[in-house]
Design a protein around this motif. Structure first.
Motif, short mmCIF file in Angstrom:
data_model
loop_
_atom_site.label_atom_id
_atom_site.label_comp_id
_atom_site.label_asym_id
_atom_site.label_seq_id
_atom_site.Cartn_x
_atom_site.Cartn_y
_atom_site.Cartn_z
N SER A 1 0.77 -1.12 -0.19
CA SER A 1 -0.19 -0.15 -0.11
C SER A 1 0.82 1.29 -0.09
N GLU B 1 -4.61 0.29 -2.66
CA GLU B 1 -4.80 -0.02 -1.55
C GLU B 1 -4.84 -1.67 -0.98
N ARG C 1 -5.55 -4.49 1.49
CA ARG C 1 -5.99 -4.90 3.09
C ARG C 1 -5.84 -6.23 3.04
N THR D 1 -7.98 -1.27 -5.51
CA THR D 1 -7.93 -2.06 -4.20
C THR D 1 -7.58 -3.55 -4.49
#
Length: 449
Positions: free
Chosen positions: A265, A276, A278, A316
């Motif tokens: 990230s 991004e 996660r 993402t």
């Protein structure tokens, strides 16, 4: 047999001297007996093969014995050892002729020694003795030949065994070399090559904004420097064949994946837009993961995220590690451009894989819960259509085939497939144009029946 010959020779000479003392032929008998003994002693030194010297020696022995038999018939029974000498030296037919001649001399000598008239035993006994001696010798020779044949066969079997062992060792060395070469190529691709690619992108981005935005250029350079530092640590551990640097720092696979997500990230966004990443961990292992499993899953995550960053055009991405008791599942999902289903081969070969390799599934996977794991992008599995395995030319699962890139990438999904295959796991890839991509690697924690 040699002892028997000298015993018969000595007994015959003693019998002659006792029964015929002081006869004019006595010196000749003694001299011929000594000569026959000397000639017989010289025989073993000439060998047993029918060489000219050996044949000349045999002729001298037989001739001396015949003269002795003519002068003193009591020397006739010395013929028995000579039977064996002739049978060992001559060819079968010649040896039988010699045995016949010697037998005739023995019969003649026995008849001359008889003082009671004609006795059938004197005529029949010598041929019977000769026949028995010949039969015994032939049988012994056959046994010796069989033993020689068995010994030769055993030597051939031993030679074949040694040759097979050498060939097997050479084959194992070649297979070990190829396996190590594949392992090294995958390690280099998933660590050093990905890091160098990221550094290149960052330095190119820094060069583009060097004059317009020096601060941004310096940030890109510092990020490239940190990647170079991490690559150096990976290279050192790679040389020493240690675990990946993130795993070696402690915390296990869970912490290594969180560190990887945070780093990706922070480092993404240079030239391709920010991504991004996660990370979500679902469950906990019942026992510490084997080093090979943790290392393989971390390498798969690193390779997949590198392709997300470089080719997918995603904003993402999600890493989901799920512990299911008897297996561990790693999902990597992104919301990038995806790619069209096609006849692509994730195995990276033309053989379609073997029954012993990992299953390559397409479509939704109810076992691993693709796109339903916590942290996955909601578009990662919805409306997916048919999932596909990637081709040997694919630049990994996330993004476009490598044939569309300015440089062919030789690993990616084939390398990931090889890793899960070595551990008996399965690899699933789902993608569709505009729908992103989901990759799922499942590795059993216990051997499958």
């Amino acid at each position: 047999m040699h002892a028997a010959f000298f015993l018969l020779l000595g007994a015959s000479l003693a019998r002659f001297l006792i029964r015929h003392p002081g006869e004019p032929r006595t010196p000749w008998i003694i001299a011929l007996s000594a000569a026959l003994a000397v000639l017989y002693v010289l025989g073993p030194a000439l060998g047993s093969r029918p060489t000219p010297r050996r044949l000349a020696w045999l002729g001298g022995v037989v001739a001396t014995w015949m003269v002795l038999v003519v002068l003193a018939p009591s020397f006739a029974w010395c013929a028995v050892p000579l039977f064996y000498t002739g049978l060992r030296t001559l060819r079968p037919r010649a040896a039988l002729v010699l045995v016949g001649v010697l037998t005739a001399f023995v019969v003649t000598a026995q008849v001359e020694l008889s003082s009671d008239g004609f006795d059938p035993n004197l005529v029949l006994a010598p041929p019977a003795v000769a026949a028995i001696a010949t039969a015994v010798f032939v049988q012994m020779q056959r046994q010796a030949d069989r033993q020689d044949q068995l010994a030769a066969q055993q030597r051939e079997l031993i030679d074949d065994l040694l040759r097979t062992r050498r060939e097997l060792a050479a084959t194992e060395r070649r297979e070990g070399t190829l396996a190590e070469r594949q392992r090294l190529s995958m390690e280099i691709h998933d660590t050093l090559a990905q890091g160098l690619s990221s550094q290149q992108m960052l330095l190119q981005a820094a060069d583009r904004v060097w004059a317009a935005d020096p601060d941004a250029a310096r940030r890109h350079v510092r990020t490239a420097e940190s990647i170079a530092e991490r690559n150096l640590a990976e290279a050192r551990r790679f040389v020493h064949d240690l675990a990946p640097a993130d795993l070696a720092e402690g915390g296990g696979l869970d912490e290594a994946l969180r560190t990887l997500a945070a780093r990706e990230s922070a480092e993404s966004g240079s030239g391709a837009g920010p991504v991004e990443v996660r990370c979500h961990i679902d469950g906990a292992p019942n026992a510490p993961l084997p080093d090979r499993v943790g290392s393989a899953l971390l390498r798969i995550a690193q390779g997949a995220l590198a392709n997300v960053r470089e080719h997918a055009g995603a904003t993402t991405a999600a890493l989901t590690l799920t512990y299911l008791g008897d297996q561990v599942v790693l999902d990597i999902a992104d919301d990038g451009r995806g790619f069209s289903p096609g006849a692509l081969d994730v195995r990276g070969d033309s053989g379609g894989g073997s029954a012993q390799g990992p299953a390559v599934r397409v479509g939704p996977s109810p076992e691993t819960g693709l796109a339903s794991g916590a942290g996955a992008d909601p578009r990662a599995g919805a409306g997916r259509g048919a999932g596909v395995p990637a081709a040997p030319g694919a630049s990994a699962d996330h993004g476009t085939p490598s044939s569309r890139l300015p440089g062919v990438r030789g690993h990616g999904l084939p390398a990931m497939y090889a890793r899960v295959r070595q551990l008996g796991g399965s690899l699933t890839v789902e993608s569709a144009p505009g729908e992103g991509t989901v990759l799922s690697a499942s590795i059993p924690l216990e051997p499958r029946p």
